[in-house]
Design a protein around this motif. Structure first.
Motif, PDB file in Angstrom:
ATOM      1  N   ARG A 100     -95.345  26.409   0.852  1.00 18.31           N
ATOM      2  CA  ARG A 100     -95.169  26.359   2.514  1.00 18.31           C
ATOM      3  C   ARG A 100     -96.469  25.379   2.969  1.00 18.31           C
ATOM      4  O   ARG A 100     -97.659  25.836   2.736  1.00 18.31           O
ATOM      5  N   ILE A 101     -96.261  24.102   3.650  1.00 23.20           N
ATOM      6  CA  ILE A 101     -97.000  23.232   4.144  1.00 23.20           C
ATOM      7  C   ILE A 101     -97.012  23.246   5.628  1.00 23.20           C
ATOM      8  O   ILE A 101     -96.106  23.147   6.430  1.00 23.20           O
ATOM      9  N   VAL A 102     -98.328  23.552   6.274  1.00 30.03           N
ATOM     10  CA  VAL A 102     -98.235  23.306   7.869  1.00 30.03           C
ATOM     11  C   VAL A 102     -98.638  22.133   8.475  1.00 30.03           C
ATOM     12  O   VAL A 102     -97.865  21.813   9.494  1.00 30.03           O
ATOM     13  N   ALA A 103     -99.318  21.194   7.797  1.00 31.91           N
ATOM     14  CA  ALA A 103     -99.558  19.596   8.322  1.00 31.91           C
ATOM     15  C   ALA A 103     -99.755  18.919   7.090  1.00 31.91           C
ATOM     16  O   ALA A 103    -100.297  19.267   6.074  1.00 31.91           O
ATOM     17  N   GLY A 104     -99.704  17.427   7.438  1.00 28.20           N
ATOM     18  CA  GLY A 104     -99.934  16.722   6.511  1.00 28.20           C
ATOM     19  C   GLY A 104     -99.462  15.298   6.627  1.00 28.20           C
ATOM     20  O   GLY A 104     -98.682  15.084   7.598  1.00 28.20           O
ATOM     21  N   ASP A 105     -99.312  14.322   5.545  1.00 27.09           N
ATOM     22  CA  ASP A 105     -98.942  12.990   5.772  1.00 27.09           C
ATOM     23  C   ASP A 105     -97.833  13.144   4.465  1.00 27.09           C
ATOM     24  O   ASP A 105     -98.482  13.070   3.456  1.00 27.09           O
ATOM     25  N   VAL A 106     -96.705  12.550   4.529  1.00 31.71           N
ATOM     26  CA  VAL A 106     -95.683  12.443   3.527  1.00 31.71           C
ATOM     27  C   VAL A 106     -95.083  11.109   3.138  1.00 31.71           C
ATOM     28  O   VAL A 106     -95.147  10.078   4.018  1.00 31.71           O
ATOM     29  N   THR A 107     -95.085  10.922   1.811  1.00 32.64           N
ATOM     30  CA  THR A 107     -94.623   9.560   1.307  1.00 32.64           C
ATOM     31  C   THR A 107     -93.632   9.932   0.290  1.00 32.64           C
ATOM     32  O   THR A 107     -93.743  10.950  -0.371  1.00 32.64           O
TER      33      THR A 107
END
Ligand code: BTN
Length: 267
Positions: free
Chosen positions: A255-262
């Motif tokens: 489970r991931i709350v925040a970030g930047d995705v590619t």
């Protein structure tokens, strides 16, 4: 919506329409400002109420996520920030960003385009970014004082008017042949933001989750998520009931709350 694509932003008409439609939202407009988020946060700190909107025809220092700049040429696009004072706990603040993405998605749907959400809150059409959201928060321990929701929607910038580095990855409503005016886009957005916030506060994020998941362009895709100095690779499974991104990794479901995705190519 009626087609009036190149009409100037009509703050007077928009203000009257907000009242006539029985909305709580109120509009403050300026021809130019450094950043509508900075303007809105200053007003929030002076005690301005929830659903005060700060809109400008251009921004000289438009802010994007992760310290980036938001290109904000005059009289082309919508640059809008709204003060929220949600009755939520501090750990629920990321849900406000996700709910905002739903409000923008509903707005774009009303503009006759088929957009999707790229986690956490980019709006895309055919893989090109059409809108972005930057939320900024003032909080006490455990208590949200104010969240400024900053929304940039590319309405009128033609493809060849974007800076060269954005031309292959950005689009606008007019470039997608949606003949809407900035005033109409703003009015639609104000209504949808009020509605999603009501749902979030009264019924919780779970009531919005299916809509977010159906609009998400990443489900089933193999991605890399960067957060701080860490990264994870996995396949996107959508959001859970609390708004965490569920990523199927080689170590199981994370489970991931925040970030930047590619999106990973050739996987
Ligand atoms: C992103 O990087 O995707 C977020 C972009 C957010 C841009 C908007 S434009 C209105 C508001 N004022 C700002 O300075 N930024 C947000």
């Amino acid at each position: 919506m009626e087609p009036k694509p190149d009409a100037p932003f009509s703050a007077g008409e928009a203000s009257k329409t907000l009242v006539n439609r029985g909305l709580r939202s109120r509009l403050h407009w300026m021809p130019e400002v450094d950043s509508t988020n900075r303007w809105a946060m200053d007003e929030a700190e002076r005690g301005a109420l929830a659903f005060q909107w700060y809109v400008a025809d251009s921004q000289s220092a438009g802010r994007g996520r992760l310290g980036r700049t938001w290109v904000s040429p005059p009289e082309k696009n919508l640059y809008a920030s709204c003060i929220l004072r949600p009755n939520l706990e501090l750990h629920q603040a990321p849900q406000v960003s996700l709910a905002t993405a739903i409000a923008v998605h509903r707005t774009l749907t009303e503009c006759y385009v088929k957009a999707g959400i790229k986690w956490p809150n980019d709006l895309q059409i055919g893989g090109r970014k059409v809108a972005g959201i930057l939320n900024e928060i003032r909080a006490q321990p455990e208590h949200i004082e104010a969240i400024v929701v900053g929304i940039g929607i590319n309405v009128g910038t033609a493809r060849d008017e974007f800076p060269p580095e954005l031309q292959a990855i950005a689009t606008s409503l007019h470039a997608e042949e949606s003949p809407v005016s900035r005033t109409e886009v703003f009015l639609s957005l104000a209504r949808h933001l009020e509605n999603v916030m009501l749902t979030l506060e009264q019924a919780g994020f779970e009531a919005l989750r299916d809509e977010w998941n159906s609009a998400c362009v990443l489900r089933g895709k193999s991605v890399e998520v960067l957060f701080g100095a860490e990264s994870r690779q996995g396949v996107v499974d959508g959001l859970d009931k609390d708004g965490y991104l569920l990523l199927q990794t080689t170590h199981g479901l994370e489970r991931i709350v925040a970030g930047d995705v590619t999106v990973r190519k050739n996987v």
